[in-house]
Design a protein around this motif. Structure first.
Motif, short mmCIF file in Angstrom:
data_model
loop_
_atom_site.label_atom_id
_atom_site.label_comp_id
_atom_site.label_asym_id
_atom_site.label_seq_id
_atom_site.Cartn_x
_atom_site.Cartn_y
_atom_site.Cartn_z
N LEU A 63 1.05 -1.08 0.17
CA LEU A 63 -0.04 0.05 -0.29
C LEU A 63 0.83 0.96 0.07
O LEU A 63 1.40 1.20 0.88
CB LEU A 63 -0.97 -0.13 1.30
N VAL A 64 1.47 2.18 -0.90
CA VAL A 64 1.64 3.38 -1.51
C VAL A 64 0.83 4.73 -1.27
O VAL A 64 0.09 4.79 -1.50
CB VAL A 64 2.26 3.78 -2.94
N GLU A 65 0.77 5.44 0.07
CA GLU A 65 -0.02 6.23 -0.06
C GLU A 65 0.60 7.80 -0.77
O GLU A 65 2.09 7.86 -0.97
CB GLU A 65 -0.57 7.10 1.62
N SER A 66 -0.24 8.79 -1.33
CA SER A 66 0.93 9.70 -1.58
C SER A 66 -0.52 10.98 -1.75
O SER A 66 -1.24 10.47 -1.49
CB SER A 66 0.75 8.88 -3.28
N GLY A 67 0.30 12.23 -1.73
CA GLY A 67 -0.80 13.69 -2.23
C GLY A 67 -0.61 14.42 -0.60
O GLY A 67 -1.72 15.02 -0.60
N GLY A 68 -0.26 13.81 -0.03
CA GLY A 68 0.10 14.85 1.47
C GLY A 68 0.41 16.53 0.83
O GLY A 68 1.57 15.62 -0.28
N GLY A 69 0.81 16.80 2.15
CA GLY A 69 1.42 18.31 1.60
C GLY A 69 1.12 19.41 2.92
O GLY A 69 0.39 18.83 3.90
N LEU A 70 1.06 20.29 2.43
CA LEU A 70 0.90 21.48 3.83
C LEU A 70 0.03 22.20 2.33
O LEU A 70 0.21 22.54 1.54
CB LEU A 70 2.71 22.37 3.49
N VAL A 71 -0.94 22.28 3.53
CA VAL A 71 -2.02 23.60 3.13
C VAL A 71 -2.77 24.21 3.78
O VAL A 71 -2.72 24.79 4.69
CB VAL A 71 -3.10 22.29 2.53
N TRP A 91 -8.78 4.85 5.60
CA TRP A 91 -7.75 5.55 5.89
C TRP A 91 -8.09 6.01 7.52
O TRP A 91 -9.11 6.21 7.69
CB TRP A 91 -7.92 6.82 5.25
N TYR A 92 -6.91 6.14 8.31
CA TYR A 92 -6.39 6.49 9.37
C TYR A 92 -5.72 7.31 9.48
O TYR A 92 -4.97 7.78 8.34
CB TYR A 92 -5.77 5.33 10.36
N ARG A 93 -5.37 8.10 10.89
CA ARG A 93 -4.67 9.12 10.78
C ARG A 93 -4.30 9.51 12.10
O ARG A 93 -4.03 8.84 13.31
CB ARG A 93 -5.41 10.34 10.47
N GLN A 94 -2.68 9.38 12.28
CA GLN A 94 -1.89 9.71 13.35
C GLN A 94 -1.68 11.31 13.40
O GLN A 94 0.00 11.54 13.16
CB GLN A 94 -0.95 9.15 13.43
N ALA A 95 -1.90 12.09 14.93
CA ALA A 95 -1.44 13.41 15.12
C ALA A 95 -0.19 13.06 15.76
O ALA A 95 -0.44 11.91 17.03
CB ALA A 95 -2.21 14.35 15.51
N PRO A 96 0.70 13.77 15.71
CA PRO A 96 2.14 14.12 16.97
C PRO A 96 0.97 13.87 17.98
O PRO A 96 0.68 14.85 19.32
CB PRO A 96 2.48 15.08 16.66
N ALA A 145 -1.84 15.74 10.18
CA ALA A 145 -0.82 13.90 11.08
C ALA A 145 -0.41 13.43 10.16
O ALA A 145 -1.29 14.46 8.75
CB ALA A 145 -2.71 13.47 11.13
N VAL A 146 -0.82 12.18 10.07
CA VAL A 146 0.36 11.46 9.24
C VAL A 146 -1.27 10.78 9.00
O VAL A 146 -2.32 9.79 9.84
CB VAL A 146 1.61 10.42 9.32
N TYR A 147 -1.43 10.38 7.65
CA TYR A 147 -2.57 9.63 6.62
C TYR A 147 -2.19 8.06 6.83
O TYR A 147 -0.88 8.20 5.66
CB TYR A 147 -3.42 10.02 5.67
N TYR A 148 -3.24 7.69 7.50
CA TYR A 148 -2.54 5.81 6.53
C TYR A 148 -3.49 5.34 5.35
O TYR A 148 -5.00 5.70 6.30
CB TYR A 148 -2.49 5.30 7.47
N CYS A 149 -3.32 4.62 5.06
CA CYS A 149 -4.29 4.05 3.79
C CYS A 149 -4.17 2.62 5.18
O CYS A 149 -2.57 1.10 5.34
CB CYS A 149 -4.58 3.92 2.53
N ASN A 150 -5.03 1.46 4.72
CA ASN A 150 -5.31 0.24 4.67
C ASN A 150 -6.36 -0.54 4.90
O ASN A 150 -6.97 -0.08 3.77
CB ASN A 150 -5.25 0.01 6.61
N GLN A 178 3.11 3.29 4.53
CA GLN A 178 4.18 3.58 5.37
C GLN A 178 3.32 4.98 5.72
O GLN A 178 3.49 5.98 6.51
CB GLN A 178 5.38 4.64 4.43
N GLY A 179 2.04 5.43 5.50
CA GLY A 179 1.73 7.05 5.47
C GLY A 179 2.36 8.01 5.19
O GLY A 179 3.42 7.92 4.05
N THR A 180 1.63 8.66 4.37
CA THR A 180 1.32 10.94 4.04
C THR A 180 1.48 12.34 4.94
O THR A 180 -0.17 11.76 5.53
CB THR A 180 0.70 10.50 2.77
N GLN A 181 1.98 12.81 4.48
CA GLN A 181 1.84 13.63 5.54
C GLN A 181 1.00 15.11 5.36
O GLN A 181 1.89 15.22 4.05
CB GLN A 181 3.20 14.44 6.60
#
Length: 114
Positions: free
Chosen positions: A4-12, A36-41, A91-96, A106-109
């Protein structure tokens, strides 16, 4: 082997939009639930959205009306469209994929900040 390869994250900026993609391989994608899941610091990983093989979706309450999940079975890809982004969405967003076991990318920030 499931990949599973996530993409598309960034600063907005707050109020902006992003679309995350998760490209899957190693299993018969169209039959399986994708999420989709997410994990904030400093926080635990939390559910955001899921979509079944038949296209039924479930969204976490805080993202309802702002986020949507979709899938393209021809491309073995699941998407998370995120609109009206808030700093709390950072957050870092993960797909599963629930295939034999729970498989994670691996997640995308995603950072929402002015």
């Amino acid at each position: 082997q499931v990949q599973l390869v996530e993409s598309g994250g960034g600063l907005v900026q707050p109020g902006g939009s992003l679309t995350l993609s998760c490209a899957a391989s190693g299993f018969s994608f169209r039959f399986y639930v994708m999420g989709w899941y997410r994990q904030a610091p400093g926080k635990e990983r939390e559910f955001v959205a899921r979509i079944t093989g038949g296209g039924t979706t479930n969204m976490e309450d805080s993202v309802k009306g702002r986020f949507s999940i979709s899938r393209d079975d021809a491309k073995n890809t699941v998407y998370l469209q995120m609109n009206s982004l808030k700093p709390d969405d950072t957050a870092v967003y993960y797909c599963n994929a629930l295939y034999k076991t729970l498989n994670w990318g691996q997640g995308t920030q995603v950072t929402v900040s002015s």
